[in-house]
Design an enzyme around this catalytic site. Structure first.
Site, PDB file in Angstrom:
ATOM      1  N   SER A 159      -7.730   2.607 -21.674  1.00  0.00           N
ATOM      2  CA  SER A 159      -8.978   1.838 -21.497  1.00  0.00           C
ATOM      3  C   SER A 159      -9.135   0.869 -22.660  1.00  0.00           C
ATOM      4  O   SER A 159      -8.642   1.119 -23.767  1.00  0.00           O
ATOM      5  CB  SER A 159     -10.165   2.798 -21.476  1.00  0.00           C
ATOM      6  OG  SER A 159     -11.388   2.106 -21.669  1.00  0.00           O
ATOM      7  N   TYR A 181     -15.018   9.431 -25.130  1.00  0.00           N
ATOM      8  CA  TYR A 181     -14.119   8.840 -24.123  1.00  0.00           C
ATOM      9  C   TYR A 181     -13.133   7.871 -24.786  1.00  0.00           C
ATOM     10  O   TYR A 181     -11.917   7.925 -24.553  1.00  0.00           O
ATOM     11  CB  TYR A 181     -14.956   8.127 -23.065  1.00  0.00           C
ATOM     12  CG  TYR A 181     -14.155   7.417 -21.987  1.00  0.00           C
ATOM     13  CD1 TYR A 181     -13.566   8.135 -20.955  1.00  0.00           C
ATOM     14  CD2 TYR A 181     -14.003   6.032 -22.009  1.00  0.00           C
ATOM     15  CE1 TYR A 181     -12.837   7.490 -19.967  1.00  0.00           C
ATOM     16  CE2 TYR A 181     -13.282   5.378 -21.027  1.00  0.00           C
ATOM     17  CZ  TYR A 181     -12.695   6.107 -20.004  1.00  0.00           C
ATOM     18  OH  TYR A 181     -11.975   5.451 -19.030  1.00  0.00           O
TER      19      TYR A 181
HETATM   20  N1  LIG Z   1     -13.288   2.597 -13.851  1.00  0.00           N
HETATM   21  C1  LIG Z   1     -13.141   2.046 -15.054  1.00  0.00           C
HETATM   22  O1  LIG Z   1     -13.934   1.194 -15.487  1.00  0.00           O
HETATM   23  C2  LIG Z   1     -11.969   2.412 -15.914  1.00  0.00           C
HETATM   24  C3  LIG Z   1     -11.643   1.565 -16.969  1.00  0.00           C
HETATM   25  C4  LIG Z   1     -10.588   1.886 -17.785  1.00  0.00           C
HETATM   26  C5  LIG Z   1      -9.855   3.028 -17.546  1.00  0.00           C
HETATM   27  N2  LIG Z   1     -10.199   3.860 -16.520  1.00  0.00           N
HETATM   28  C6  LIG Z   1      -9.404   5.062 -16.319  1.00  0.00           C
HETATM   29  O2  LIG Z   1      -8.770   4.972 -15.070  1.00  0.00           O
HETATM   30  C7  LIG Z   1      -8.448   6.287 -14.604  1.00  0.00           C
HETATM   31  C8  LIG Z   1      -8.887   6.413 -13.155  1.00  0.00           C
HETATM   32  O3  LIG Z   1     -10.297   6.308 -13.104  1.00  0.00           O
HETATM   33  P1  LIG Z   1     -11.088   5.645 -11.885  1.00  0.00           P
HETATM   34  O4  LIG Z   1     -11.860   4.532 -12.438  1.00  0.00           O
HETATM   35  O5  LIG Z   1     -10.176   5.425 -10.740  1.00  0.00           O
HETATM   36  O6  LIG Z   1     -12.156   6.809 -11.605  1.00  0.00           O
HETATM   37  P2  LIG Z   1     -12.378   7.805 -10.394  1.00  0.00           P
HETATM   38  O7  LIG Z   1     -12.524   7.051  -9.135  1.00  0.00           O
HETATM   39  O8  LIG Z   1     -13.474   8.685 -10.846  1.00  0.00           O
HETATM   40  O9  LIG Z   1     -11.008   8.623 -10.314  1.00  0.00           O
HETATM   41  C9  LIG Z   1     -10.688   9.606 -11.248  1.00  0.00           C
HETATM   42  C10 LIG Z   1      -9.471  10.356 -10.724  1.00  0.00           C
HETATM   43  O10 LIG Z   1      -9.137  11.371 -11.682  1.00  0.00           O
HETATM   44  C11 LIG Z   1      -9.119  12.633 -11.020  1.00  0.00           C
HETATM   45  N3  LIG Z   1      -9.595  13.683 -11.901  1.00  0.00           N
HETATM   46  C12 LIG Z   1     -10.747  13.727 -12.604  1.00  0.00           C
HETATM   47  N4  LIG Z   1     -10.853  14.906 -13.239  1.00  0.00           N
HETATM   48  C13 LIG Z   1      -9.755  15.636 -12.903  1.00  0.00           C
HETATM   49  C14 LIG Z   1      -9.303  16.929 -13.208  1.00  0.00           C
HETATM   50  N5  LIG Z   1     -10.005  17.777 -13.992  1.00  0.00           N
HETATM   51  N6  LIG Z   1      -8.131  17.342 -12.687  1.00  0.00           N
HETATM   52  C15 LIG Z   1      -7.408  16.533 -11.892  1.00  0.00           C
HETATM   53  N7  LIG Z   1      -7.771  15.294 -11.551  1.00  0.00           N
HETATM   54  C16 LIG Z   1      -8.948  14.853 -12.052  1.00  0.00           C
HETATM   55  C17 LIG Z   1     -10.054  12.473  -9.829  1.00  0.00           C
HETATM   56  O11 LIG Z   1      -9.681  13.353  -8.780  1.00  0.00           O
HETATM   57  P3  LIG Z   1     -10.489  14.660  -8.339  1.00  0.00           P
HETATM   58  O12 LIG Z   1     -11.943  14.456  -8.627  1.00  0.00           O
HETATM   59  O13 LIG Z   1     -10.172  14.783  -6.868  1.00  0.00           O
HETATM   60  O14 LIG Z   1      -9.888  15.760  -9.150  1.00  0.00           O
HETATM   61  C18 LIG Z   1      -9.754  11.036  -9.407  1.00  0.00           C
HETATM   62  O15 LIG Z   1      -8.625  10.982  -8.576  1.00  0.00           O
HETATM   63  C19 LIG Z   1      -9.147   7.247 -15.561  1.00  0.00           C
HETATM   64  O16 LIG Z   1      -8.231   7.745 -16.498  1.00  0.00           O
HETATM   65  C20 LIG Z   1     -10.168   6.368 -16.252  1.00  0.00           C
HETATM   66  O17 LIG Z   1     -10.519   6.860 -17.514  1.00  0.00           O
HETATM   67  C21 LIG Z   1     -11.231   3.561 -15.681  1.00  0.00           C
END
Ligand SMILES: NC(=O)c1ccc[n+]([C@@H]2O[C@H](COP(=O)([O-])OP(=O)(O)OC[C@H]3O[C@@H](n4cnc5c(N)ncnc54)[C@H](OP(=O)(O)O)[C@@H]3O)[C@@H](O)[C@H]2O)c1
Length: 247
Positions: free
Chosen positions: A147, A160
Protein backbone atom coordinates in the site's frame (compact mmCIF):
# COMPACT_ATOMS: atom_id res chain seq x y z
CA UNK A 1 -0.19 -31.94 -11.49
CA UNK A 2 1.29 -29.37 -13.86
CA UNK A 3 -0.29 -28.99 -17.30
CA UNK A 4 2.80 -27.19 -18.63
CA UNK A 5 1.02 -23.84 -18.30
CA UNK A 6 2.36 -21.24 -15.85
CA UNK A 7 0.84 -21.50 -12.38
CA UNK A 8 -0.15 -18.76 -9.94
CA UNK A 9 -1.38 -18.78 -6.36
CA UNK A 10 -3.55 -15.81 -5.36
CA UNK A 11 -4.50 -15.21 -1.72
CA UNK A 12 -7.56 -13.13 -0.84
CA UNK A 13 -9.20 -14.09 -4.13
CA UNK A 14 -12.79 -14.11 -2.88
CA UNK A 15 -13.41 -10.48 -3.91
CA UNK A 16 -11.81 -7.13 -4.71
CA UNK A 17 -8.24 -6.92 -5.98
CA UNK A 18 -7.49 -10.63 -5.50
CA UNK A 19 -10.50 -11.74 -7.53
CA UNK A 20 -9.59 -9.33 -10.34
CA UNK A 21 -5.97 -10.56 -10.32
CA UNK A 22 -7.08 -14.20 -10.48
CA UNK A 23 -9.32 -13.46 -13.48
CA UNK A 24 -6.54 -11.53 -15.22
CA UNK A 25 -3.98 -14.30 -14.70
CA UNK A 26 -6.42 -17.00 -15.84
CA UNK A 27 -7.12 -14.95 -18.96
CA UNK A 28 -3.35 -14.81 -19.53
CA UNK A 29 -3.16 -18.62 -19.49
CA UNK A 30 -2.30 -19.46 -15.88
CA UNK A 31 -3.52 -22.39 -13.85
CA UNK A 32 -4.31 -21.27 -10.33
CA UNK A 33 -4.71 -21.92 -6.67
CA UNK A 34 -7.11 -19.44 -5.06
CA UNK A 35 -7.62 -18.92 -1.34
CA UNK A 36 -9.57 -16.86 1.20
CA UNK A 37 -12.05 -17.65 4.01
CA UNK A 38 -15.15 -17.20 1.82
CA UNK A 39 -15.83 -20.70 0.47
CA UNK A 40 -18.86 -19.81 -1.67
CA UNK A 41 -17.15 -16.89 -3.40
CA UNK A 42 -14.10 -19.05 -4.12
CA UNK A 43 -16.20 -21.88 -5.53
CA UNK A 44 -18.04 -19.55 -7.85
CA UNK A 45 -14.80 -17.87 -9.00
CA UNK A 46 -13.20 -21.28 -9.61
CA UNK A 47 -16.15 -22.31 -11.83
CA UNK A 48 -15.84 -19.09 -13.79
CA UNK A 49 -12.08 -19.51 -14.33
CA UNK A 50 -12.54 -23.12 -15.47
CA UNK A 51 -15.47 -22.34 -17.76
CA UNK A 52 -14.27 -19.09 -19.31
CA UNK A 53 -10.51 -19.68 -19.49
CA UNK A 54 -10.02 -23.45 -19.23
CA UNK A 55 -7.76 -23.01 -16.18
CA UNK A 56 -6.99 -25.82 -13.75
CA UNK A 57 -8.05 -24.29 -10.42
CA UNK A 58 -7.40 -25.55 -6.90
CA UNK A 59 -9.40 -23.96 -4.10
CA UNK A 60 -8.19 -23.79 -0.52
CA UNK A 61 -10.37 -22.16 2.13
CA UNK A 62 -7.79 -20.55 4.39
CA UNK A 63 -7.69 -18.23 7.36
CA UNK A 64 -4.39 -16.41 6.93
CA UNK A 65 -4.28 -15.56 10.64
CA UNK A 66 -3.77 -19.28 11.39
CA UNK A 67 -0.31 -20.67 10.65
CA UNK A 68 -1.59 -24.24 10.22
CA UNK A 69 -4.02 -23.01 7.57
CA UNK A 70 -1.24 -21.18 5.73
CA UNK A 71 0.92 -24.30 5.67
CA UNK A 72 -2.08 -26.36 4.51
CA UNK A 73 -2.55 -23.88 1.67
CA UNK A 74 1.05 -24.43 0.57
CA UNK A 75 0.59 -28.21 0.72
CA UNK A 76 -2.67 -28.02 -1.25
CA UNK A 77 -0.94 -25.98 -3.92
CA UNK A 78 2.05 -28.34 -4.16
CA UNK A 79 -0.24 -31.35 -4.47
CA UNK A 80 -2.55 -29.74 -7.03
CA UNK A 81 0.06 -28.22 -9.35
CA UNK A 82 3.62 -29.17 -8.38
CA UNK A 83 4.77 -25.89 -9.90
CA UNK A 84 4.64 -22.18 -9.00
CA UNK A 85 5.52 -19.25 -11.24
CA UNK A 86 3.66 -16.40 -9.52
CA UNK A 87 2.82 -16.04 -5.83
CA UNK A 88 0.38 -13.16 -5.27
CA UNK A 89 0.22 -12.27 -1.58
CA UNK A 90 -2.92 -10.18 -1.59
CA UNK A 91 -5.03 -11.27 1.41
CA UNK A 92 -5.18 -8.40 3.81
CA UNK A 93 -7.05 -6.83 6.68
CA UNK A 94 -7.48 -3.08 6.97
CA UNK A 95 -8.50 -1.34 10.20
CA UNK A 96 -7.79 2.31 10.80
CA UNK A 97 -7.63 4.01 14.18
CA UNK A 98 -5.68 6.53 16.20
CA UNK A 99 -2.32 5.27 17.49
CA UNK A 100 -3.09 6.67 20.98
CA UNK A 101 -5.71 4.04 21.69
CA UNK A 102 -5.31 1.44 18.95
CA UNK A 103 -5.98 -2.05 20.40
CA UNK A 104 -2.75 -4.06 20.41
CA UNK A 105 -4.73 -7.27 19.79
CA UNK A 106 -5.94 -5.79 16.51
CA UNK A 107 -2.35 -4.79 15.68
CA UNK A 108 -1.23 -8.40 16.30
CA UNK A 109 -4.05 -9.84 14.19
CA UNK A 110 -3.30 -7.49 11.32
CA UNK A 111 0.41 -8.38 11.42
CA UNK A 112 -0.50 -12.08 11.42
CA UNK A 113 -2.71 -11.74 8.34
CA UNK A 114 -0.84 -9.08 6.38
CA UNK A 115 2.79 -9.98 7.15
CA UNK A 116 3.34 -13.26 9.02
CA UNK A 117 1.22 -15.28 6.59
CA UNK A 118 3.24 -13.90 3.66
CA UNK A 119 6.49 -14.83 5.38
CA UNK A 120 5.34 -18.38 6.12
CA UNK A 121 3.74 -18.99 2.72
CA UNK A 122 6.72 -17.50 0.89
CA UNK A 123 9.10 -19.75 2.82
CA UNK A 124 6.96 -22.84 2.16
CA UNK A 125 6.75 -22.18 -1.57
CA UNK A 126 10.24 -20.81 -2.22
CA UNK A 127 11.52 -24.18 -3.48
CA UNK A 128 8.88 -24.20 -6.25
CA UNK A 129 9.58 -20.55 -7.10
CA UNK A 130 13.30 -21.35 -7.33
CA UNK A 131 12.48 -24.15 -9.78
CA UNK A 132 10.61 -21.63 -11.94
CA UNK A 133 13.49 -19.20 -11.47
CA UNK A 134 15.94 -21.75 -12.86
CA UNK A 135 13.75 -23.18 -15.62
CA UNK A 136 11.79 -20.29 -17.14
CA UNK A 137 12.60 -16.99 -18.85
CA UNK A 138 10.18 -15.07 -16.60
CA UNK A 139 11.46 -16.77 -13.46
CA UNK A 140 9.57 -17.04 -10.20
CA UNK A 141 7.68 -13.97 -9.02
CA UNK A 142 6.45 -12.94 -5.60
CA UNK A 143 4.00 -10.07 -5.87
CA UNK A 144 2.80 -8.66 -2.54
CA UNK A 145 -0.09 -6.22 -2.51
CA UNK A 146 1.23 -3.63 -0.07
CA UNK A 147 0.00 0.00 0.00
CA UNK A 148 0.99 3.62 -0.39
CA UNK A 149 0.61 3.81 3.40
CA UNK A 150 3.65 1.52 3.67
CA UNK A 151 5.76 4.14 1.89
CA UNK A 152 4.55 7.29 3.67
CA UNK A 153 2.88 7.29 7.04
CA UNK A 154 -0.66 8.65 7.24
CA UNK A 155 -2.97 9.52 10.12
CA UNK A 156 -4.96 6.54 11.48
CA UNK A 157 -2.65 4.07 9.71
CA UNK A 158 0.06 3.44 12.31
CA UNK A 159 -0.78 -0.28 12.37
CA UNK A 160 -1.99 -0.94 8.80
CA UNK A 161 0.79 1.16 7.27
CA UNK A 162 3.38 -0.64 9.40
CA UNK A 163 2.21 -4.01 8.06
CA UNK A 164 2.59 -2.72 4.51
CA UNK A 165 6.02 -1.19 5.21
CA UNK A 166 7.06 -4.60 6.52
CA UNK A 167 5.89 -6.27 3.30
CA UNK A 168 7.81 -3.72 1.20
CA UNK A 169 11.00 -4.35 3.16
CA UNK A 170 10.51 -8.11 3.04
CA UNK A 171 10.11 -8.05 -0.76
CA UNK A 172 13.31 -6.03 -1.16
CA UNK A 173 15.27 -8.34 1.12
CA UNK A 174 14.02 -11.52 -0.56
CA UNK A 175 14.97 -10.07 -3.94
CA UNK A 176 18.52 -9.36 -2.79
CA UNK A 177 18.87 -12.98 -1.68
CA UNK A 178 17.03 -14.79 -4.48
CA UNK A 179 17.06 -12.74 -7.68
CA UNK A 180 20.30 -14.14 -9.09
CA UNK A 181 18.50 -17.48 -8.94
CA UNK A 182 15.55 -16.02 -10.84
CA UNK A 183 13.13 -15.27 -7.97
CA UNK A 184 12.08 -11.63 -7.76
CA UNK A 185 9.69 -10.04 -5.27
CA UNK A 186 7.72 -6.83 -5.89
CA UNK A 187 5.57 -4.82 -3.51
CA UNK A 188 2.65 -3.25 -5.37
CA UNK A 189 1.73 -0.03 -3.54
CA UNK A 190 -1.62 1.47 -4.54
CA UNK A 191 -3.38 4.46 -3.07
CA UNK A 192 -7.09 4.03 -2.35
CA UNK A 193 -8.69 1.36 -4.53
CA UNK A 194 -12.47 1.06 -4.86
CA UNK A 195 -13.22 -2.21 -3.01
CA UNK A 196 -15.14 -3.42 0.03
CA UNK A 197 -12.16 -2.36 2.15
CA UNK A 198 -12.63 1.33 1.31
CA UNK A 199 -16.46 1.44 1.28
CA UNK A 200 -16.45 3.15 4.69
CA UNK A 201 -14.38 6.03 3.30
CA UNK A 202 -16.92 7.02 0.65
CA UNK A 203 -17.81 10.25 2.54
CA UNK A 204 -14.23 11.56 2.57
CA UNK A 205 -12.86 9.90 -0.60
CA UNK A 206 -15.43 9.73 -3.42
CA UNK A 207 -15.48 6.32 -5.08
CA UNK A 208 -14.91 7.78 -8.53
CA UNK A 209 -11.59 9.25 -7.37
CA UNK A 210 -10.28 5.86 -6.27
CA UNK A 211 -8.05 3.60 -8.38
CA UNK A 212 -10.11 0.98 -10.27
CA UNK A 213 -9.54 -2.63 -9.21
CA UNK A 214 -8.79 -3.56 -12.82
CA UNK A 215 -5.82 -1.17 -12.90
CA UNK A 216 -4.25 -2.95 -9.94
CA UNK A 217 -4.90 -6.31 -11.62
CA UNK A 218 -3.29 -5.01 -14.80
CA UNK A 219 -0.25 -3.81 -12.84
CA UNK A 220 0.14 -7.26 -11.28
CA UNK A 221 -0.33 -9.01 -14.63
CA UNK A 222 2.26 -6.74 -16.27
CA UNK A 223 4.83 -7.71 -13.62
CA UNK A 224 4.28 -11.38 -14.45
CA UNK A 225 5.24 -10.69 -18.08
CA UNK A 226 8.71 -9.31 -17.25
CA UNK A 227 11.75 -11.48 -17.69
CA UNK A 228 13.66 -12.65 -14.63
CA UNK A 229 16.43 -10.20 -15.55
CA UNK A 230 14.38 -7.22 -14.42
CA UNK A 231 13.78 -6.36 -10.78
CA UNK A 232 10.91 -4.06 -9.75
CA UNK A 233 11.23 -3.53 -5.99
CA UNK A 234 8.07 -1.42 -5.64
CA UNK A 235 5.30 -0.61 -8.11
CA UNK A 236 3.48 2.53 -6.96
CA UNK A 237 -0.04 3.32 -8.17
CA UNK A 238 -1.15 6.82 -7.18
CA UNK A 239 -4.39 8.73 -7.65
CA UNK A 240 -4.50 11.86 -9.85
CA UNK A 241 -4.13 15.32 -8.37
CA UNK A 242 -2.18 16.20 -5.24
CA UNK A 243 -2.30 12.67 -3.84
CA UNK A 244 0.91 11.36 -5.37
CA UNK A 245 2.51 10.15 -2.13
CA UNK A 246 -0.71 9.92 -0.13
CA UNK A 247 -3.22 7.05 -0.24
N1 LIG B 1 -8.66 -1.05 -1.23
C1 LIG B 1 -7.59 -0.27 -1.07
O1 LIG B 1 -7.69 0.97 -1.05
C2 LIG B 1 -6.23 -0.87 -0.96
C3 LIG B 1 -5.13 -0.05 -1.18
C4 LIG B 1 -3.86 -0.56 -1.06
C5 LIG B 1 -3.69 -1.90 -0.76
N2 LIG B 1 -4.78 -2.69 -0.53
C6 LIG B 1 -4.54 -4.09 -0.20
O2 LIG B 1 -5.08 -4.89 -1.22
C7 LIG B 1 -5.36 -6.19 -0.70
C8 LIG B 1 -6.76 -6.60 -1.14
O3 LIG B 1 -7.69 -5.73 -0.53
P1 LIG B 1 -9.06 -5.28 -1.22
O4 LIG B 1 -9.02 -3.82 -1.33
O5 LIG B 1 -9.32 -6.10 -2.42
O6 LIG B 1 -10.07 -5.59 -0.02
P2 LIG B 1 -11.23 -6.65 0.17
O7 LIG B 1 -12.21 -6.53 -0.93
O8 LIG B 1 -11.68 -6.46 1.56
O9 LIG B 1 -10.50 -8.06 0.01
C9 LIG B 1 -9.68 -8.58 1.01
C10 LIG B 1 -9.38 -10.02 0.65
O10 LIG B 1 -8.54 -10.56 1.68
C11 LIG B 1 -9.16 -11.73 2.22
N3 LIG B 1 -8.89 -11.85 3.64
C12 LIG B 1 -9.10 -10.93 4.61
N4 LIG B 1 -8.80 -11.46 5.81
C13 LIG B 1 -8.43 -12.75 5.59
C14 LIG B 1 -8.04 -13.81 6.42
N5 LIG B 1 -7.97 -13.69 7.77
N6 LIG B 1 -7.73 -14.99 5.86
C15 LIG B 1 -7.79 -15.15 4.52
N7 LIG B 1 -8.16 -14.19 3.67
C16 LIG B 1 -8.48 -13.00 4.21
C17 LIG B 1 -10.65 -11.54 1.96
O11 LIG B 1 -11.29 -12.80 1.85
P3 LIG B 1 -12.28 -13.43 2.94
O12 LIG B 1 -12.97 -12.33 3.67
O13 LIG B 1 -13.21 -14.29 2.11
O14 LIG B 1 -11.39 -14.24 3.82
C18 LIG B 1 -10.63 -10.86 0.59
O15 LIG B 1 -10.54 -11.81 -0.44
C19 LIG B 1 -5.17 -6.09 0.81
O16 LIG B 1 -3.92 -6.61 1.18
C20 LIG B 1 -5.21 -4.60 1.06
O17 LIG B 1 -4.52 -4.24 2.23
C21 LIG B 1 -6.05 -2.21 -0.65
Amino acid sequence: MSTGRPVALVTGASRGIGEAVAVRLAAAGHDLTISARGADALASLASRLRDEYGSQVAVCVTDMSAEDDVRRLAATHREAHGRLDVLVLNAGMGAIGRFADYPVRRFDKMFAINVRSAYVLGQELLPLLREAGAATERGGKIIAVASMTGLAGEPLNSAYGATKAALISWCAAVTTEESLGGVVATAVCPGYVATAMTEGLADSVPLDTMIPVDDVAEAVASLTRLSRRTVVPTFVLARPGRHTWRA
